[in-house]
Design a protein around this motif. Structure first.
Motif, PDB file in Angstrom:
ATOM      1  N   SER A 131      34.158  30.933  40.805  1.00 14.84           N
ATOM      2  CA  SER A 131      34.555  29.526  41.052  1.00 14.84           C
ATOM      3  C   SER A 131      33.974  28.607  39.996  1.00 14.84           C
TER       4      SER A 131
ATOM      5  N   MET B  34      35.139  40.418  37.863  1.00  9.19           N
ATOM      6  CA  MET B  34      35.278  40.415  39.325  1.00  9.19           C
ATOM      7  C   MET B  34      35.767  41.794  39.786  1.00  9.19           C
TER       8      MET B  34
ATOM      9  N   GLY C 238      51.328  40.419  48.881  1.00 14.25           N
ATOM     10  CA  GLY C 238      50.926  39.480  47.829  1.00 14.25           C
ATOM     11  C   GLY C 238      49.434  39.473  47.558  1.00 14.25           C
TER      12      GLY C 238
ATOM     13  N   LEU D  68      45.813  41.622  46.982  1.00 11.37           N
ATOM     14  CA  LEU D  68      45.308  42.937  46.548  1.00 11.37           C
ATOM     15  C   LEU D  68      43.840  43.156  46.912  1.00 11.37           C
ATOM     16  N   HIS D  69      43.244  42.221  47.622  1.00  6.24           N
ATOM     17  CA  HIS D  69      41.827  42.363  47.994  1.00  6.24           C
ATOM     18  C   HIS D  69      41.700  43.387  49.123  1.00  6.24           C
ATOM     19  N   ASP D  70      40.864  44.401  48.922  1.00  9.08           N
ATOM     20  CA  ASP D  70      40.797  45.401  49.997  1.00  9.08           C
ATOM     21  C   ASP D  70      39.398  45.769  50.481  1.00  9.08           C
TER      22      ASP D  70
ATOM     23  N   GLY E  33      37.023  43.985  52.167  1.00  6.33           N
ATOM     24  CA  GLY E  33      36.783  43.574  53.550  1.00  6.33           C
ATOM     25  C   GLY E  33      37.629  44.387  54.520  1.00  6.33           C
TER      26      GLY E  33
ATOM     27  N   SER F 248      44.394  41.553  56.998  1.00  2.00           N
ATOM     28  CA  SER F 248      43.410  40.872  56.166  1.00  2.00           C
ATOM     29  C   SER F 248      44.120  40.050  55.093  1.00  2.00           C
TER      30      SER F 248
ATOM     31  N   THR G 172      44.520  31.894  50.115  1.00  2.00           N
ATOM     32  CA  THR G 172      45.178  30.895  50.954  1.00  2.00           C
ATOM     33  C   THR G 172      46.702  31.042  50.847  1.00  2.00           C
TER      34      THR G 172
ATOM     35  N   SER H 255      35.020  36.637  61.784  1.00  2.00           N
ATOM     36  CA  SER H 255      34.611  36.376  60.400  1.00  2.00           C
ATOM     37  C   SER H 255      33.999  37.608  59.746  1.00  2.00           C
TER      38      SER H 255
HETATM   39  C1  B12 Z   1      36.445  41.016  44.424  1.00  2.00           C
HETATM   40  C2  B12 Z   1      37.433  39.889  44.322  1.00  2.00           C
HETATM   41  C3  B12 Z   1      38.623  40.139  43.642  1.00  2.00           C
HETATM   42  C4  B12 Z   1      39.027  41.525  43.127  1.00  2.00           C
HETATM   43  C5  B12 Z   1      39.528  42.346  44.361  1.00  2.00           C
HETATM   44  C6  B12 Z   1      39.259  43.821  44.208  1.00  2.00           C
HETATM   45  C7  B12 Z   1      39.452  44.561  45.498  1.00  2.00           C
HETATM   46  N1  B12 Z   1      39.722  45.840  45.351  1.00  2.00           N
HETATM   47  O1  B12 Z   1      39.362  44.038  46.595  1.00  2.00           O
HETATM   48  C8  B12 Z   1      40.147  41.207  42.096  1.00  2.00           C
HETATM   49  C9  B12 Z   1      39.534  41.090  40.725  1.00  2.00           C
HETATM   50  C10 B12 Z   1      41.319  42.179  42.050  1.00  2.00           C
HETATM   51  C11 B12 Z   1      40.552  39.797  42.556  1.00  2.00           C
HETATM   52  C12 B12 Z   1      41.746  39.222  42.155  1.00  2.00           C
HETATM   53  C13 B12 Z   1      42.097  37.901  42.453  1.00  2.00           C
HETATM   54  N2  B12 Z   1      41.340  37.007  43.096  1.00  2.00           N
HETATM   55 CO1  B12 Z   1      39.714  37.476  44.042  1.00  2.00          CO
HETATM   56  N3  B12 Z   1      38.024  37.619  44.752  1.00  2.00           N
HETATM   57  C14 B12 Z   1      37.146  38.616  44.903  1.00  2.00           C
HETATM   58  C15 B12 Z   1      35.828  38.138  45.587  1.00  2.00           C
HETATM   59  C16 B12 Z   1      34.801  37.894  44.486  1.00  2.00           C
HETATM   60  C17 B12 Z   1      35.197  39.041  46.602  1.00  2.00           C
HETATM   61  C18 B12 Z   1      36.091  39.461  47.789  1.00  2.00           C
HETATM   62  C19 B12 Z   1      35.344  40.525  48.562  1.00  2.00           C
HETATM   63  O2  B12 Z   1      35.564  41.701  48.364  1.00  2.00           O
HETATM   64  N4  B12 Z   1      34.382  40.115  49.421  1.00  2.00           N
HETATM   65  C20 B12 Z   1      33.524  41.029  50.183  1.00  2.00           C
HETATM   66  C21 B12 Z   1      34.200  41.423  51.491  1.00  2.00           C
HETATM   67  C22 B12 Z   1      33.277  42.345  52.278  1.00  2.00           C
HETATM   68  O3  B12 Z   1      34.399  40.227  52.230  1.00  2.00           O
HETATM   69  P1  B12 Z   1      35.808  39.810  52.885  1.00  2.00           P
HETATM   70  O4  B12 Z   1      36.930  40.397  52.131  1.00  2.00           O
HETATM   71  O5  B12 Z   1      35.801  38.353  53.151  1.00  2.00           O
HETATM   72  O6  B12 Z   1      35.800  40.589  54.268  1.00  2.00           O
HETATM   73  C23 B12 Z   1      34.919  40.293  55.356  1.00  2.00           C
HETATM   74  C24 B12 Z   1      35.459  39.238  56.338  1.00  2.00           C
HETATM   75  O7  B12 Z   1      36.301  38.286  55.728  1.00  2.00           O
HETATM   76  C25 B12 Z   1      36.101  40.047  57.423  1.00  2.00           C
HETATM   77  N5  B12 Z   1      37.493  40.476  57.302  1.00  2.00           N
HETATM   78  C26 B12 Z   1      38.217  40.812  56.209  1.00  2.00           C
HETATM   79  N6  B12 Z   1      39.431  41.242  56.559  1.00  2.00           N
HETATM   80  C27 B12 Z   1      39.494  41.180  57.904  1.00  2.00           C
HETATM   81  C28 B12 Z   1      40.524  41.509  58.797  1.00  2.00           C
HETATM   82  C29 B12 Z   1      40.323  41.322  60.162  1.00  2.00           C
HETATM   83  C30 B12 Z   1      41.415  41.666  61.099  1.00  2.00           C
HETATM   84  C31 B12 Z   1      39.093  40.809  60.637  1.00  2.00           C
HETATM   85  C32 B12 Z   1      38.914  40.562  62.080  1.00  2.00           C
HETATM   86  C33 B12 Z   1      38.060  40.494  59.747  1.00  2.00           C
HETATM   87  C34 B12 Z   1      38.271  40.697  58.393  1.00  2.00           C
HETATM   88  O8  B12 Z   1      35.295  41.205  57.490  1.00  2.00           O
HETATM   89  C35 B12 Z   1      34.856  41.582  56.182  1.00  2.00           C
HETATM   90  C36 B12 Z   1      33.519  42.207  56.275  1.00  2.00           C
HETATM   91  O9  B12 Z   1      32.545  41.380  56.868  1.00  2.00           O
HETATM   92  C37 B12 Z   1      36.337  36.815  46.266  1.00  2.00           C
HETATM   93  C38 B12 Z   1      35.262  35.765  46.529  1.00  2.00           C
HETATM   94  C39 B12 Z   1      34.897  35.625  47.989  1.00  2.00           C
HETATM   95  N7  B12 Z   1      33.794  34.948  48.239  1.00  2.00           N
HETATM   96  O10 B12 Z   1      35.590  36.062  48.890  1.00  2.00           O
HETATM   97  C40 B12 Z   1      37.418  36.352  45.286  1.00  2.00           C
HETATM   98  C41 B12 Z   1      38.593  35.431  45.737  1.00  2.00           C
HETATM   99  C42 B12 Z   1      39.037  35.860  47.142  1.00  2.00           C
HETATM  100  N8  B12 Z   1      39.620  35.689  44.745  1.00  2.00           N
HETATM  101  C43 B12 Z   1      40.235  34.620  44.424  1.00  2.00           C
HETATM  102  C44 B12 Z   1      41.293  34.555  43.465  1.00  2.00           C
HETATM  103  C45 B12 Z   1      41.786  33.178  43.092  1.00  2.00           C
HETATM  104  C46 B12 Z   1      41.842  35.740  42.903  1.00  2.00           C
HETATM  105  C47 B12 Z   1      43.008  35.827  41.907  1.00  2.00           C
HETATM  106  C48 B12 Z   1      44.206  34.901  42.212  1.00  2.00           C
HETATM  107  C49 B12 Z   1      42.410  35.579  40.501  1.00  2.00           C
HETATM  108  C50 B12 Z   1      43.414  35.550  39.358  1.00  2.00           C
HETATM  109  N9  B12 Z   1      43.457  34.401  38.725  1.00  2.00           N
HETATM  110  O11 B12 Z   1      44.087  36.505  39.085  1.00  2.00           O
HETATM  111  C51 B12 Z   1      43.398  37.318  42.002  1.00  2.00           C
HETATM  112  C52 B12 Z   1      44.488  37.584  43.079  1.00  2.00           C
HETATM  113  C53 B12 Z   1      45.017  38.991  43.054  1.00  2.00           C
HETATM  114  C54 B12 Z   1      45.842  39.273  44.291  1.00  2.00           C
HETATM  115  N10 B12 Z   1      47.166  39.122  44.196  1.00  2.00           N
HETATM  116  O12 B12 Z   1      45.310  39.587  45.325  1.00  2.00           O
HETATM  117  C55 B12 Z   1      39.730  33.385  45.179  1.00  2.00           C
HETATM  118  C56 B12 Z   1      40.711  32.970  46.285  1.00  2.00           C
HETATM  119  C57 B12 Z   1      40.870  31.473  46.377  1.00  2.00           C
HETATM  120  C58 B12 Z   1      41.769  31.080  47.499  1.00  2.00           C
HETATM  121  N11 B12 Z   1      41.255  30.192  48.319  1.00  2.00           N
HETATM  122  O13 B12 Z   1      42.873  31.528  47.662  1.00  2.00           O
HETATM  123  C59 B12 Z   1      38.311  33.865  45.647  1.00  2.00           C
HETATM  124  C60 B12 Z   1      37.823  33.195  46.950  1.00  2.00           C
HETATM  125  C61 B12 Z   1      37.335  33.552  44.473  1.00  2.00           C
HETATM  126  C62 B12 Z   1      37.060  32.073  44.288  1.00  2.00           C
HETATM  127  N12 B12 Z   1      35.886  31.617  44.693  1.00  2.00           N
HETATM  128  O14 B12 Z   1      37.903  31.355  43.786  1.00  2.00           O
HETATM  129  N13 B12 Z   1      39.624  39.232  43.331  1.00  2.00           N
END
Ligand code: B12
Length: 208
Positions: free
Chosen positions: A52, A61, A97, A99-101, A103, A145, A149, A193
């Motif tokens: 960010s 990332m 749409g 690709l985040h996997d 979580g 998941s 946004t 969450s």
């Molecule tokens: C790693 C990452 C990537 C990697 C993903 C790799 C992968 N294999 O997942 C890559 C590099 C591919 C990527 C790409 C992009 N990303 Co990205 N990414 C991230 C990052 C840094 C971490 C996400 C993550 O893994 N978190 C760790 C896991 C454990 O947390 P989680 O997913 O939130 O899951 C937890 C909970 O949410 C919950 N949960 C999750 N799913 C579910 C489902 C259910 C049913 C339930 C109950 C709970 C639950 O439980 C989980 C465990 O506690 C985030 C930042 C962030 N703070 O989220 C940005 C972020 C999500 N990405 C972002 C962006 C903008 C992008 C891109 C558009 C960047 C670009 N310009 O190309 C692309 C989009 C690609 C696409 N089409 O998806 C933004 C999204 C902004 C928004 N508000 O939409 C973020 C927030 C970064 C930022 N601060 O701007 N990204």
């Protein structure tokens, strides 16, 4: 060695080191929840902050995510250690749409650990694929998941189609931008969450 080293290995994109670091903490009997939360999940939060702020870019990332996944795989046996009989079937996937996997994978692992049979559809899953999989597997629950946004509306579309099809499967939603208000607005059956919360929801919605 410490949890801090695991956190740092993700920020420094050290794919070759993380497995040994996580294993060392497991061997040292460090709490698995602490390794997961403070080491792996917090590091991804920090990666997001740096992205960010423009201090880190998509290639970094991606490498950070790959590093985290290697660490998560080492923890997997401990997260899915279950001695419970099958509780029901859950379809998990990241919506179209998106690709985040990481979580989603964590939620799947923890549901498996709680005794659910998990069918993982992967990422970029369209509503029809969720619907087909739920029907084919007679699933009781669908866990969607979304991390963007821009992909959250797909969840609403999916809930609508499930209600129309009247399959009986319950739907839960999660991911960083999703919240309780959104879940209520789209008439999902639950939101959490984090992954332990997803398990609690699943247990409540699919009683043993
Ligand atoms: C790693 C990452 C990537 C990697 C993903 C790799 C992968 N294999 O997942 C890559 C590099 C591919 C990527 C790409 C992009 N990303 Co990205 N990414 C991230 C990052 C840094 C971490 C996400 C993550 O893994 N978190 C760790 C896991 C454990 O947390 P989680 O997913 O939130 O899951 C937890 C909970 O949410 C919950 N949960 C999750 N799913 C579910 C489902 C259910 C049913 C339930 C109950 C709970 C639950 O439980 C989980 C465990 O506690 C985030 C930042 C962030 N703070 O989220 C940005 C972020 C999500 N990405 C972002 C962006 C903008 C992008 C891109 C558009 C960047 C670009 N310009 O190309 C692309 C989009 C690609 C696409 N089409 O998806 C933004 C999204 C902004 C928004 N508000 O939409 C973020 C927030 C970064 C930022 N601060 O701007 N990204």
């Amino acid at each position: 060695m410490s949890i801090e080293d695991i956190f740092q290995s993700i920020l420094q994109l050290k794919r070759g080191e993380i497995a040994d670091l996580v294993q060392a903490e497991i061997d040292a009997k460090t709490d698995v929840g602490a390794i997961l939360e403070q080491g792996l999940i917090n590091a991804m939060g920090e990666v997001g902050n740096q992205f960010s702020e423009g201090r880190l870019f998509v290639p970094e990332m991606l490498r950070a995510a790959e590093t985290m996944k290697i660490g998560l795989e080492v923890l997997r046996p401990l997260l899915v250690e279950a001695d419970i009989k099958p509780r029901g079937t859950v379809i998990v996937g990241t919506v179209k749409g998106d690709l985040h996997d990481i979580g989603k994978n964590l939620v799947g692992m923890m549901l498996e650990g709680a005794g659910f049979t998990v069918v993982d559809l992967g990422v970029d899953v369209d509503p029809k694929a969720f619907l087909d999989a739920a029907g084919e597997n007679r699933a009781q629950l669908v866990a969607m998941s979304a991390l963007l946004t821009t992909t959250m509306p797909v969840m609403a579309d999916c809930v609508g189609r499930f209600k129309e099809a009247n399959l009986g499967a319950r739907l839960i939603v999660g991911g960083a931008p999703v919240n309780q208000d959104f879940a209520i607005k789209i008439s999902a059956d639950g939101y959490s969450s984090d992954a332990p919360g997803a398990v609690e929801l699943a247990k409540n919605l699919v009683p043993a």
